[in-house]
Design a protein around this motif. Sequence first.
Motif, PDB file in Angstrom:
ATOM      1  N   MET A   1       0.770  -1.263  -0.067  1.00  0.00           N
ATOM      2  CA  MET A   1      -0.044  -0.155  -0.042  1.00  0.00           C
ATOM      3  C   MET A   1       1.048   1.148   0.033  1.00  0.00           C
ATOM      4  SD  MET A   1      -2.720   1.226   3.072  1.00  0.00           S
ATOM      5  CE  MET A   1      -1.719   1.642   4.010  1.00  0.00           C
ATOM      6  N   SER A   2       0.371   2.145  -0.783  1.00  0.00           N
ATOM      7  CA  SER A   2       1.037   3.697  -0.801  1.00  0.00           C
ATOM      8  C   SER A   2       0.250   4.615  -0.682  1.00  0.00           C
ATOM      9  CB  SER A   2       1.840   3.744  -2.023  1.00  0.00           C
ATOM     10  OG  SER A   2       2.584   5.091  -2.039  1.00  0.00           O
ATOM     11  N   ARG A   3       0.368   5.136   0.657  1.00  0.00           N
ATOM     12  CA  ARG A   3      -0.334   6.360   0.973  1.00  0.00           C
ATOM     13  C   ARG A   3       0.062   7.517  -0.028  1.00  0.00           C
ATOM     14  NH1 ARG A   3       0.322   5.916   6.944  1.00  0.00           N
ATOM     15  NH2 ARG A   3       2.242   7.179   6.437  1.00  0.00           N
ATOM     16  N   TYR A   4       1.458   7.633  -0.245  1.00  0.00           N
ATOM     17  CA  TYR A   4       2.001   8.720  -1.120  1.00  0.00           C
ATOM     18  C   TYR A   4       1.142   8.548  -2.555  1.00  0.00           C
ATOM     19  CZ  TYR A   4       4.794  10.698  -4.342  1.00  0.00           C
ATOM     20  OH  TYR A   4       5.324  11.693  -5.519  1.00  0.00           O
ATOM     21  N   LEU A   5       0.914   7.393  -3.056  1.00  0.00           N
ATOM     22  CA  LEU A   5       0.460   7.202  -4.494  1.00  0.00           C
ATOM     23  C   LEU A   5      -0.998   7.678  -4.443  1.00  0.00           C
ATOM     24  CD1 LEU A   5       1.789   6.732  -7.275  1.00  0.00           C
ATOM     25  CD2 LEU A   5       0.731   4.507  -6.961  1.00  0.00           C
ATOM     26  N   LEU A   6      -1.871   7.158  -3.381  1.00  0.00           N
ATOM     27  CA  LEU A   6      -3.119   7.640  -3.221  1.00  0.00           C
ATOM     28  C   LEU A   6      -3.161   9.019  -3.196  1.00  0.00           C
ATOM     29  CD1 LEU A   6      -4.622   5.018  -0.753  1.00  0.00           C
ATOM     30  CD2 LEU A   6      -5.210   5.124  -3.287  1.00  0.00           C
ATOM     31  N   ASP A   7      -2.468   9.622  -2.170  1.00  0.00           N
ATOM     32  CA  ASP A   7      -2.509  11.187  -2.286  1.00  0.00           C
ATOM     33  C   ASP A   7      -1.984  11.969  -3.422  1.00  0.00           C
ATOM     34  OD1 ASP A   7      -3.582  10.897   0.320  1.00  0.00           O
ATOM     35  OD2 ASP A   7      -1.549  11.228   1.489  1.00  0.00           O
ATOM     36  N   LYS A   8      -1.205  11.574  -4.131  1.00  0.00           N
ATOM     37  CA  LYS A   8      -0.585  11.811  -5.227  1.00  0.00           C
ATOM     38  C   LYS A   8      -1.772  11.997  -6.344  1.00  0.00           C
ATOM     39  CE  LYS A   8       2.981  11.583  -8.930  1.00  0.00           C
ATOM     40  NZ  LYS A   8       4.454  10.688  -9.228  1.00  0.00           N
ATOM     41  N   PHE A   9      -2.350  10.665  -6.471  1.00  0.00           N
ATOM     42  CA  PHE A   9      -3.590  10.629  -7.543  1.00  0.00           C
ATOM     43  C   PHE A   9      -4.503  11.770  -7.210  1.00  0.00           C
ATOM     44  CE2 PHE A   9      -7.605   9.062  -8.614  1.00  0.00           C
ATOM     45  CZ  PHE A   9      -7.674   8.882  -9.759  1.00  0.00           C
ATOM     46  N   LEU A  10      -5.103  11.600  -6.038  1.00  0.00           N
ATOM     47  CA  LEU A  10      -6.114  12.665  -5.388  1.00  0.00           C
ATOM     48  C   LEU A  10      -5.628  14.190  -5.811  1.00  0.00           C
ATOM     49  CD1 LEU A  10      -7.042  10.864  -2.151  1.00  0.00           C
ATOM     50  CD2 LEU A  10      -8.367  10.946  -4.172  1.00  0.00           C
ATOM     51  N   TYR A  11      -4.435  14.555  -5.370  1.00  0.00           N
ATOM     52  CA  TYR A  11      -3.681  15.848  -5.547  1.00  0.00           C
ATOM     53  C   TYR A  11      -3.833  16.298  -7.028  1.00  0.00           C
ATOM     54  CZ  TYR A  11      -0.485  19.516  -5.389  1.00  0.00           C
ATOM     55  OH  TYR A  11       0.284  20.778  -5.609  1.00  0.00           O
ATOM     56  N   THR A  12      -3.276  15.289  -7.932  1.00  0.00           N
ATOM     57  CA  THR A  12      -3.142  15.719  -9.218  1.00  0.00           C
ATOM     58  C   THR A  12      -4.319  15.733  -9.981  1.00  0.00           C
ATOM     59  OG1 THR A  12      -2.382  13.417  -9.808  1.00  0.00           O
ATOM     60  CG2 THR A  12      -0.684  15.019  -9.444  1.00  0.00           C
ATOM     61  N   VAL A  13      -5.148  14.777  -9.609  1.00  0.00           N
ATOM     62  CA  VAL A  13      -6.655  14.966 -10.536  1.00  0.00           C
ATOM     63  C   VAL A  13      -7.305  16.068 -10.093  1.00  0.00           C
ATOM     64  CG1 VAL A  13      -8.765  13.530 -10.584  1.00  0.00           C
ATOM     65  CG2 VAL A  13      -6.628  12.293 -10.789  1.00  0.00           C
ATOM     66  N   ASP A  14      -7.374  16.387  -8.704  1.00  0.00           N
ATOM     67  CA  ASP A  14      -8.178  17.545  -8.211  1.00  0.00           C
ATOM     68  C   ASP A  14      -7.594  18.879  -9.027  1.00  0.00           C
ATOM     69  OD1 ASP A  14      -9.961  18.850  -6.602  1.00  0.00           O
ATOM     70  OD2 ASP A  14      -8.658  19.401  -5.181  1.00  0.00           O
TER      71      ASP A  14
END
Length: 119
Positions: A1-14
Amino acid sequence: MSRYLLDKFLYTVDRDPELTERYREDPAGTVEWWEAERANVILNCHADERSTWLAFTAEEREALAGHDHVKLFELGAHPFLTLTLFIAMFERDHGPLEYQIAYARAMDHLRLPYPDIAT
């Protein structure tokens, strides 16, 4: 699991209105495309500079594709990132503050200690 990657997805898509709409209309396709094309691009670096090891788990992909903000929080995604992105995608379908209230109610069963959201 990568919290970093989840947050990066949410951040960049937003932060990209076209990508936000794409994620709203085709979440699974957007997650698949983003993981293949953008997951390993290093933020704030030259476009050709990439890592090679970042990937979502099946559980993360499923939560992202299902717009499941509760599961994303349980997986460690930062709730401010899911809230701002999901407001951008879904608030228009509801009356004033209805979406935010529904978002909070969906997470009402969660109790302290919350999942670690430190980055």
